[in-house]
Design an enzyme around this catalytic site. Structure first.
Site: not given
Ligand code: IPM
Ligand code: MG
Length: 365
Positions: A144, A191, A223, A247, A251
């Site tokens: 990042y 990893k 993984d 990240d 999700d």
């Molecule tokens: C999160 C989001 C952000 C990230 C994006 C919007 C830059 O996906 O907070 O998880 O990747 O950190």
């Molecule tokens: Mg995210």
């Protein structure tokens, strides 16, 4: 004794403003019920800020952020950027910059599973029941923030995946401390079979683990972790991982809780804490009164507990969310075929219901 806090609200883009309105309303309700003095200010970030000032994180927003005691954030992003990678100024830059500027190196993402939502997930209820995971995602390092390069002929590109030992150490300590307060298990995800930065990560976590002998520590490759998370989510307690892996993994983990619309997060570090839903700006449902305000409301619970040490107040919010779900109320994202259609609420109705329940919980306790 009431406390005095100055809270900056950054609604951002898409459904951000719609859900943050309710997070803020809940804070006002809690302040009134418990005798706290919360004052609010508002600032721009993301696409909204680009439109108004040309900058996704205006200086004014950053100054206000640094002066505040906590930040309640909505979301950033806009459809126009997603299919145009050539745009140089992008909403997400605002979010990344504020994380860096405020030193928010630890992103806590609890996977809080309400029993009523066991059926809202695409994973079998028997696999899910009893899951309680707290993710510690590193937030100010990794690809990042590493150097980004594009060759002159534009045909080659790279992002540097970089970690310094101190960056791993400080978040590892936070994660181990949390594990001590919970189930005393920590899984560090990396990893290390391929990446040098992961080998530094693993070596550092191994060294710190020695300071927490009561915590059972394991190391897992990303993984495998992605697979274990849906195969047997109950095996995890605290999960510690780097920025990019965290990240993606969080999700995925949101599906355990039924919907992204339910998950809150807290970013902490050197100073002011930053509290936000993990969902994004969701342009497809913006302005339709369809967004789930519960992630913003649960982010407020994290602000109260982690940011201000107000455990009782946080509990009142979680109890109210639990009650709304137990009574059968749902927003669209967490409704299923068993939901009474009359109990499928819009953003505003769900927000109002929570306000009512919070007032009731406070006065009947
Ligand atoms: C999160 C989001 C952000 C990230 C994006 C919007 C830059 O996906 O907070 O998880 O990747 O950190
Ligand atoms: Mg995210």
């Amino acid at each position: 004794m009431g406390i005095k806090k100055n809270i900056l609200v950054i609604p951002g883009d898409g459904i951000g403003p719609e859900v943050t309105t309710w997070g803020k309303a809940i804070l006002e309700q809690i302040a009134a019920d418990f005798g706290h003095d919360f004052t609010f200010d508002e600032a721009l970030m993301g696409h909204a800020a680009i439109e108004a000032t040309g900058n996704p994180l205006p200086d004014e927003t950053l100054e206000k952020a640094k002066k505040s005691d906590a930040i309640l954030f909505g979301a950033v992003g806009h459809a126009m950027y997603d299919n145009d990678p050539s745009l140089k100024i992008r909403p997400e830059q605002g979010l990344l910059k504020i994380r860096k500027e405020l030193g928010l190196y630890a992103n806590l993402r609890p996977i809080l599973l309400f029993d009523e939502l066991l059926n809202a997930s695409s994973i079998k209820p028997s696999i899910l029941k009893g899951t309680d995971i707290l993710f510690f995602r590193e937030l100010t390092g990794d690809v990042y923030f590493g150097e980004k390069v594009r060759s002159e002929d534009r045909n080659t590109a790279s992002d540097l995946m970089i970690y310094h030992r101190y960056e791993v150490e400080r978040i590892a300590h936070k994660a181990f401390e949390a594990a001590m307060q919970r189930g005393k298990k920590l899984c560090s995800v990396d990893k290390a079979n391929v990446l040098e930065s992961s080998r530094l990560w693993r070596e550092t976590v191994q060294a710190i683990a020695k300071e927490y002998p009561e915590v059972t520590t394991e190391h897992m490759f990303i993984d495998n972790a992605a697979m274990q998370l849906i195969k047997d989510p109950k095996r995890f307690d605290v999960v510690l991982t780097a920025n990019l892996f965290g990240d993606i993994l969080t999700d995925e983990a949101s599906q355990i809780a039924g919907s992204m619309g339910m998950l809150a997060s807290a970013s902490i570090g050197d100073g002011t804490g930053f509290f936000e839903p993990i969902h994004g700006s969701a342009h497809d449902i913006t302005g339709k009164d369809l967004a789930n305000p519960l992630a913003s409301i649960l982010s407020v619970a994290l602000m109260l507990e982690i940011g201000f040490g107000l455990k009782e107040e946080a509990k009142v919010i979680i109890t109210a969310v639990d009650k709304a779900l137990k009574e059968g109320f749902r927003t669209n994202d967490i409704a299923d075929e068993t939901t009474n259609p009359y109990k499928v609420l819009g953003t505003k109705e769900m927000g109002k219901l929570l306000l009512k329940y919070i007032a009731q919980t406070t006065y009947t306790n």
